[in-house]
Design an enzyme around this catalytic site. Sequence first.
Site, short mmCIF file in Angstrom:
data_model
loop_
_atom_site.label_atom_id
_atom_site.label_comp_id
_atom_site.label_asym_id
_atom_site.label_seq_id
_atom_site.Cartn_x
_atom_site.Cartn_y
_atom_site.Cartn_z
N GLU A 190 -9.69 -1.73 5.60
CA GLU A 190 -10.30 -1.40 6.88
C GLU A 190 -11.57 -2.24 7.08
OE1 GLU A 190 -8.68 0.39 8.80
OE2 GLU A 190 -7.85 2.18 7.88
N ASP A 231 0.81 -1.22 0.00
CA ASP A 231 0.00 0.00 0.00
C ASP A 231 0.84 1.27 0.00
OD1 ASP A 231 0.96 -0.47 2.56
OD2 ASP A 231 -1.00 -0.74 3.47
N HIS A 281 -7.16 -4.51 10.39
CA HIS A 281 -6.89 -4.28 8.98
C HIS A 281 -5.60 -4.97 8.53
CE1 HIS A 281 -4.64 -0.25 9.90
NE2 HIS A 281 -3.74 -1.17 9.62
N ASN A 291 -7.44 -2.58 14.42
CA ASN A 291 -8.84 -2.87 14.11
C ASN A 291 -8.96 -4.08 13.18
OD1 ASN A 291 -7.87 -1.86 11.72
ND2 ASN A 291 -9.26 -0.10 11.61
C1 F6R Z 1 1.60 -1.45 6.23
C2 F6R Z 1 0.25 -1.91 6.35
C3 F6R Z 1 -0.52 -1.92 7.63
C4 F6R Z 1 0.31 -2.28 8.85
C5 F6R Z 1 -0.54 -2.23 10.11
C6 F6R Z 1 0.26 -2.51 11.36
O1 F6R Z 1 2.07 -1.57 4.89
O2 F6R Z 1 -0.29 -2.26 5.37
O3 F6R Z 1 -1.57 -2.83 7.50
O4 F6R Z 1 0.88 -3.54 8.69
O5 F6R Z 1 -1.14 -0.98 10.24
O6 F6R Z 1 1.15 -1.46 11.57
P1 F6R Z 1 2.27 -1.51 12.68
O7 F6R Z 1 3.25 -2.54 12.23
O8 F6R Z 1 2.89 -0.14 12.68
O9 F6R Z 1 1.60 -1.87 13.96
#
Ligand code: F6R
Length: 244
Positions: free
Chosen positions: A143, A67, A138, A136
């Site tokens: 989301e 992403d 995701h 959450n």
């Molecule tokens: C990042 C991504 C997100 C993260 C998620 C967890 O490319 O797609 O889904 O993997 O938000 O983020 P952290 O590792 O910062 O807790």
Amino acid sequence: MRIYEAKDYQEMSRKAANILSAQIILKPDCVLGLATGSTPIGTYDQLVQWYEKGDLDFREVRTVNLDEYRGLDRGNDQSYYYFMHQHLFDRVNIVPENTNVPDGMEPDSEKECTRYEELIRSMGGVDIQLLGLGHNGHIGFNEPDSSFAKTTHCVDLTESTIEANKRFFASADDVPRQAYTMGIGTIMRAKKILLIVNGEAKADIVARALFGPITPEVPASVLQLHSDVVIVGDSAALAKIPRN
Ligand code: F6R
């Protein structure tokens, strides 16, 4: 679904890096699906160390990232393009042309999402997709929703994600409101999935995602349907999963 429990973040990172390096050794021109965020930083550091020791060669490796924020240019230090160069690409012998991140500056979202989805297909699909997990549930920027998104698309970030990500920005107002992300369908087409999780703040969502009902309200719950998922978590993140 296989779950490996690591005692701490460092051990989680080494185990995840082990799995990725096995993939690179077995198939030097593999397609790695990569993630950003705080969770994979230690994994990338470990891969870099093995590269520096001469144990890993990225010359033929190809990558696609999950992403990118919409509206952030590549030079912005909060863009995922910048993150990947800072933590991995600029530190190993990967060919820059073989790395791919959605183009957050392409204003035509349909055009960019179609291009990215076709690019992944033209590369033969993802051999192993590295994922982190949002609070959450995701994965990528998929989301909680009423249905699972099939392909790469443009999303409006939820308040909870903006809140979680504002630590990287000067303020919550500076967090972009949209992102381009692989869809759940795109992620599920990866041949293998490696989900990494650490910290007690993730313990509830890990249990819900991996052992709760499969629902688009918890996007990561769909991983229960994938035939080749490996989860590497530290003890804190795995504290609430059923033990028998
Ligand atoms: C990042 C991504 C997100 C993260 C998620 C967890 O490319 O797609 O889904 O993997 O938000 O983020 P952290 O590792 O910062 O807790």
